[in-house]
Write an enzyme that holds these catalytic residues in place. Structure first.
Site, short mmCIF file in Angstrom:
data_model
loop_
_atom_site.label_atom_id
_atom_site.label_comp_id
_atom_site.label_asym_id
_atom_site.label_seq_id
_atom_site.Cartn_x
_atom_site.Cartn_y
_atom_site.Cartn_z
N ASP A 1 -4.69 0.56 5.01
CA ASP A 1 -4.32 0.47 6.34
C ASP A 1 -5.46 1.04 7.32
OD1 ASP A 1 -3.79 2.85 4.97
OD2 ASP A 1 -2.99 3.81 6.72
N ASP B 1 -13.88 2.76 6.73
CA ASP B 1 -12.55 3.24 6.38
C ASP B 1 -11.38 2.51 6.41
OD1 ASP B 1 -10.97 5.66 6.11
OD2 ASP B 1 -10.54 6.12 8.07
N GLU C 1 -2.07 5.72 4.39
CA GLU C 1 -2.99 6.87 4.22
C GLU C 1 -2.94 7.42 5.78
OE1 GLU C 1 -6.93 8.94 4.23
OE2 GLU C 1 -6.23 7.18 5.43
#
Length: 383
Positions: A82, A112, A144
């Site tokens: 995610d 990320d 996350e």
């Protein structure tokens, strides 16, 4: 088959083009199902066994575990699928289109951390996985960026016990072996409303909160004095008062006041210990005003995490990279994966680019990241 796998940049492009935003606000939250399907198909093409599991308590979110090789132990490479939401007005590029410019790959999730999966897939072209002496696992988790529900669920339900794990968060390829935890709470005071001309006929929640804040600040001082970990740039637990609201008019006795705060504990501190310290700090207010003070979690708590500095995993990775492990203040899924096996956080890209408009990963990370993945697979799965 390996020849079915797209080129590295096309894998990267497809991952970035597949939205998988996690958000506490339902209107912004997205399923990661399409991204998981992409990853699952590619790992199947490489000969991996793939298991996809729905994550309970989420909005159609999934974990994926790809595995190859037999026996006990082995290596787990992990990451989350995610991303955070994006502010369209602050991006100068399409967040879902991978673009390369001046040695940088731009897109939401480039650093990320969707890029880590592109690196793994591309690197595995050059690895003869049929010769592994120990298993190799690839874990892709959900949520996350919000609740860490995917990593929590995996750690609670899996029977896997690898020899070690590496979480590919953006650390600029500097190995991280410890970080602080995070606890966020809402302190609520329920008073009794009334006209301000007769204060004795009400209970002013702001005044009670003033008393509570005094005890909370004393707890902050006690934490700073009692707990230390010199490797951190801020070598003690921090406590922050982040938001407060109470009352609705100047001529009404305030009936309700709410304070949001967070604590970032050191790795040696348990969540139960912290909850006990907070409850003890607020006990004088609770005892004086029974039933008027409550403490509730704003988000699921994240414990601190540490891999011992003398552990074999630390020594091996430090030798491979020629760099010492570090400790950081931000949080990852490491505390949950660490319950299964020794864990390091190590991946391409800079944490300074995470959650930023025009997020990017520098192309200078491509070659060393591929080399690192090959080296750790060789060391932990072929020896």
């Amino acid at each position: 088959m390996k020849n079915k796998l797209p080129p590295f940049i096309e894998i990267y492009r497809a991952l970035i083009a597949t939205p998988s935003i996690s958000a506490t606000e339902e209107a912004l939250d997205q399923s990661n199902a399409d991204l998981i399907t992409l990853l699952a198909d590619w790992f199947k093409d490489l000969g991996f066994n793939v298991e996809v599991q729905p994550v309970p308590g989420t909005r159609n979110k999934f974990n994926m575990l790809a595995s190859i090789g037999q026996g006990a132990g082995g290596l787990l490479l992990a990451g989350h699928t995610d991303t955070v939401p994006f502010d369209d007005g602050r991006w100068t590029r399409d967040p879902f289109t991978l673009t390369e410019h001046d040695g940088k790959l731009y897109g939401l999730g480039t650093a990320d951390m969707k890029g880590f999966f592109a690196f793994i897939l591309d690197t595995l072209r050059d690895v003869d996985v049929t010769k592994l002496k120990k298993p190799l696992y690839i874990l892709a988790t959900a949520d996350e960026e919000t609740s860490m529900a995917g990593a929590r669920y995996f750690a609670e339900t899996t029977a896997l016990r690898p020899d070690c794990a590496i979480i590919g968060e953006p650390t600029s390829l500097q190995p991280v072996r410890a970080h602080k935890g995070h606890i966020s709470n809402a302190i609520r005071i329920q008073g009794q409303s009334g006209h301000s001309s007769d204060p004795a006929r009400g209970v002013n929640a702001i005044e009670l909160m003033h008393d509570a804040i005094g005890h909370i600040l004393q707890l902050r001082d006690n934490l700073k004095e009692r707990y230390h970990y010199e490797a951190f740039t801020v070598p003690y637990p921090t406590l922050n008062l982040g938001h407060i609201h109470g009352g609705d008019a100047s001529n009404r006795i305030c009936a309700c006041c709410e304070l949001h705060m967070d604590i970032r504990p050191l790795p040696s501190m348990t969540l139960n210990e912290l909850n006990g310290l907070l409850n003890d700090a607020l006990a004088p207010v609770s005892e004086r005003w029974p039933g008027r003070l409550t403490v509730d979690e704003l988000h699921p708590p994240i414990p601190g995490y540490e891999c011992p500095p003398n552990h074999q995993l630390v020594e091996v990775v430090e030798k491979l990279l020629g760099a010492k492990t570090e400790v950081v203040n931000y949080c990852t899924e490491a505390p949950f994966i660490q319950t299964l096996c020794p864990t390091l956080v190590l991946g391409p890209g800079s944490i300074n680019q995470a959650h930023q408009p025009d997020e990017y990963l520098e192309t200078r990370f491509i070659k060393p990241t591929r080399e690192l993945i090959i080296q750790v697979i060789h060391h932990f799965c072929w020896h």
